[in-house]
Design an enzyme around this catalytic site. Structure first.
Site, short mmCIF file in Angstrom:
data_model
loop_
_atom_site.label_atom_id
_atom_site.label_comp_id
_atom_site.label_asym_id
_atom_site.label_seq_id
_atom_site.Cartn_x
_atom_site.Cartn_y
_atom_site.Cartn_z
N LYS A 114 1.41 7.98 0.33
CA LYS A 114 1.77 8.03 1.74
C LYS A 114 3.13 8.71 1.91
O LYS A 114 3.95 8.67 1.01
CB LYS A 114 1.90 6.60 2.29
CG LYS A 114 0.60 5.88 2.51
CD LYS A 114 0.86 4.52 3.14
CE LYS A 114 -0.45 3.79 3.38
NZ LYS A 114 -1.35 4.47 4.32
N ARG A 142 -11.03 -0.58 2.15
CA ARG A 142 -12.49 -0.66 2.19
C ARG A 142 -13.06 -0.82 0.79
O ARG A 142 -14.12 -1.42 0.60
CB ARG A 142 -13.06 0.58 2.90
CG ARG A 142 -12.78 1.87 2.20
CD ARG A 142 -12.96 3.08 3.09
NE ARG A 142 -11.88 3.20 4.10
CZ ARG A 142 -11.85 4.13 5.04
NH1 ARG A 142 -12.81 5.04 5.13
NH2 ARG A 142 -10.84 4.17 5.90
N ASP A 183 0.23 -5.03 4.51
CA ASP A 183 -1.16 -4.61 4.35
C ASP A 183 -2.04 -5.76 3.80
O ASP A 183 -3.23 -5.57 3.57
CB ASP A 183 -1.24 -3.37 3.43
CG ASP A 183 -2.40 -2.46 3.78
OD1 ASP A 183 -2.88 -2.52 4.93
OD2 ASP A 183 -2.83 -1.70 2.89
N ASP A 227 -5.86 6.32 -0.85
CA ASP A 227 -5.21 5.58 0.25
C ASP A 227 -6.24 4.86 1.12
O ASP A 227 -5.87 4.03 1.95
CB ASP A 227 -4.37 6.56 1.08
CG ASP A 227 -3.38 5.83 1.98
OD1 ASP A 227 -3.19 4.61 1.79
OD2 ASP A 227 -2.79 6.48 2.86
N ASP A 263 0.84 -1.20 0.00
CA ASP A 263 0.00 0.00 0.00
C ASP A 263 0.87 1.25 0.00
O ASP A 263 1.36 1.68 1.05
CB ASP A 263 -0.92 -0.01 1.23
CG ASP A 263 -1.85 1.20 1.25
OD1 ASP A 263 -1.94 1.90 0.22
OD2 ASP A 263 -2.50 1.42 2.30
N1 BES Z 1 -3.29 0.28 5.21
C1 BES Z 1 -3.70 1.56 5.66
C2 BES Z 1 -3.98 1.60 7.16
C3 BES Z 1 -2.79 1.42 8.08
C4 BES Z 1 -2.12 2.52 8.55
C5 BES Z 1 -2.40 0.17 8.50
C6 BES Z 1 -1.06 2.37 9.42
C7 BES Z 1 -1.34 0.02 9.37
C8 BES Z 1 -0.67 1.12 9.83
C9 BES Z 1 -4.97 1.97 4.94
O1 BES Z 1 -5.07 1.55 3.63
C10 BES Z 1 -4.99 3.46 4.92
O2 BES Z 1 -4.13 4.03 4.30
N2 BES Z 1 -5.98 4.06 5.58
C11 BES Z 1 -6.10 5.46 5.62
C12 BES Z 1 -7.56 5.82 5.45
C13 BES Z 1 -7.83 7.29 5.32
C14 BES Z 1 -7.25 7.80 4.03
C15 BES Z 1 -9.31 7.51 5.36
C16 BES Z 1 -5.60 5.96 6.97
O3 BES Z 1 -5.88 5.34 7.98
O4 BES Z 1 -4.90 6.97 6.98
ZN ZN Z 2 -4.12 -0.16 3.16
MN MN Z 3 -4.11 2.86 2.31
#
Ligand code: BES
Ligand code: ZN
Ligand code: MN
Length: 497
Positions: free
Chosen positions: A277, A351, A288, A347, A270
């Protein structure tokens, strides 16, 4: 690992190490520890009296038998306070013993069961084997100089009395199956993304399926297009690696059995996509796909245990990369159930791919669906690396999972799915948007999923914080944890009655 059970008297054991467990002082020693103490002329009692060992959790002391017993060394392992004793304390103590055995560069050792203190012998044996297997875990396959890590632990013999041997053998076998499933899940999640693309994950799944007799199917992108999986395909656009939708089934041909579906997020890397990111720590976005790894572990275990249930594992797998054809903020995708998704952040891809997988799950008419996903950074902020977030549409299902959580020590904490939060994911241009802003990020993520989890009781486990830890905690070692395998196997065992 080669797991055995011995009902031979302690004196007749022959080998490098025997671990015995004991409560924090001044509790009297249990039967096995007392027998060893007597054979060693009171050496264990002396440890306590001298204050050199107090029996707190994970505290160990090594004694040399010098011919007084057939084994060369005895390791006394603290169980912590008797009032706090349970299977979790036993798992932690067993892990401590395995760590010492590894440090001594042994390839096998004995562990004598402690006093039952109200626990069942099969559960105790399972806990000891799980703790030892998980505590001895290493991930060294990419080190060319493997010697510094020492040899792998290959054998453990659980020692008990003859009248306990039957239950202990059954529990030890369960512990081996489940411990190996967690180990496999850890290996997959620790694996770098260049060694575990969606294609390679699908190949791993096929190998596991063939090894344990699971039905195996992989949907290719053309199949996904035909099914209308526009959400998964949208995320996959940014990568040159083709997406895979992996399906494993245990007891696929048994229409008479209840069906349960486990869904795991399989983002093999990811980057965030166009909503890139920050690079700090991005290397860990190789894990991920922990939800998919755990799902695979659960499938391997339920097959090996022969659970009388129809269990389906669904693993949507893709990379999330910002390639030239990548999906973009503002894009609208259509999921398999017909709902449209406004992409606000690329990102928030987990979901989006789960939307199609949860919609697909409905075709099995399941009794319940549980998904696991490293879904939100917000969950790491809320619950840290200790507990996974639990969000459920069904209180009975949530209750079952919380019971399994208590039994397995894999902590869960429930968060609400109040409708009020749904305001945050309303879209002006589509049916739903894929982000809800910073407040309650774990809840809005789950509320998004709920739109696609229709027609069955559903629970979502946000494992973003628990899938990987930065330091050892008992049998949970630094790196990928496999958190969720033991929990869901326990839950499915409880469903099988
Ligand atoms: N894989 C990430 C979530 C994540 C973050 C897992 C840190 C482990 C450690 C997910 O895909 C993500 O990026 N989520 C975003 C969602 C947001 C953009 C609504 C997040 O949590 O920042
Ligand atoms: Zn993710
Ligand atoms: Mn993500």
């Amino acid at each position: 690992m080669d797991i055995r059970v011995s009902k031979d008297p302690l004196r007749s054991l022959d080998g490098d190490l025997l671990a015995v467990f004991a409560f924090a002082q001044p509790e009297p020693l249990g039967r096995a520890a007392a027998a060893v103490d007597a054979a060693l002329g009171g050496a264990i009692s002396e440890l306590g009296r001298a204050g050199d060992w107090s029996g707190k959790a994970e505290e160990t002391s090594l004694l040399y038998t010098r011919g007084a017993l057939g084994v060369r060394r005895v390791l006394v392992v603290g169980l912590g306070a008797r009032s706090a004793f349970g299977l979790e304390a036993l798992r932690v103590a067993a892990a401590a013993s395995a760590k010492v055995a590894r440090k001594l560069r042994l390839t096998s050792y004995y562990a004598a069961l402690p006093p039952a203190d109200g626990l069942a012998y099969d559960d105790m044996a399972q806990a000891v084997v799980e703790g030892a297997l998980l505590g001895a875990y290493t991930f060294t396959r990419h080190k060319t100089d493997d010697a510094s890590a020492g040899p792998a632990l290959r054998g453990l013999t659980v020692v008990c009395r003859p009248e306990e041997a039957c239950a202990v053998a059954a529990g030890a076998e369960r512990g081996r199956i489940i411990g190996e499933a967690v180990t496999m899940a850890r290996d997959l999640a620790n694996e770098p993304a260049n060694y575990l693309t969606p294609t390679l994950l699908a190949e791993q799944a096929e190998e596991i399926a063939n090894a344990c007799g699971l039905r195996h199917e992989v949907l290719e992108e053309a199949d996904m297009a035909e099914l209308g999986m526009g959400a998964l395909l949208g995320v996959a656009q940014g990568s040159d690696e083709p997406a895979k939708f992996i399906i494993l089934e245990h007891n696929a041909d048994r229409a008479d059995l209840d069906t349960y579906v486990v869904v795991g997020k399989g983002i093999t890397f990811d980057s965030g996509g166009i909503s890139l990111k920050p690079s700090d720590g991005m290397e860990w976005m190789k894990d991920d796909m922990s939800g998919a790894a755990v799902t695979l572990g659960v499938m391997q275990a339920v097959a090996a245990l022969g659970l009388p249930l129809h269990v389906v594992g669904l693993m949507p797998a893709t990379e999330n990369l910002p390639g030239g054809r990548a999906y973009k903020p503002g894009d609208v995708l259509k999921a398999m159930n017909g709902l449209t998704i406004e992409v606000v952040s690329t990102d928030a891809e987990g979901r989006v791919i789960l939307a199609d997988a949860l919609a697909y799950a409905a075709r099995f008419a399941p009794k319940a669906v549980v998904d696991l996903a490293t879904l939100t950074g917000a969950c790491v902020i809320a619950l840290g690396h200790v507990a996974s977030g639990l969000l459920a549409s069904d209180d009975a299902l949530a209750g079952q999972l919380l019971e399994s959580s208590a039994r397995t020590g894999e902590k869960l904490w429930r968060l609400p799915l109040f409708d009020d939060y749904a305001e945050q994911i309303k879209s002006d241009v589509a049916d739903v948007r894929n982000t809800g802003g910073r407040p309650a990020g774990t809840i809005t993520g789950a509320l998004f999923l709920q739109r696609f989890a229709e027609g069955y009781p559903w629970a979502h486990l946000d494992i973003a914080g628990t899938a990987k830890v930065d330091s050892d905690r008992g049998y949970v070692l630094k790196g990928a944890t496999g958190h969720g395998v033991r929990l869901l196997v326990d839950w499915l065992r409880s469903r099988a009655g």
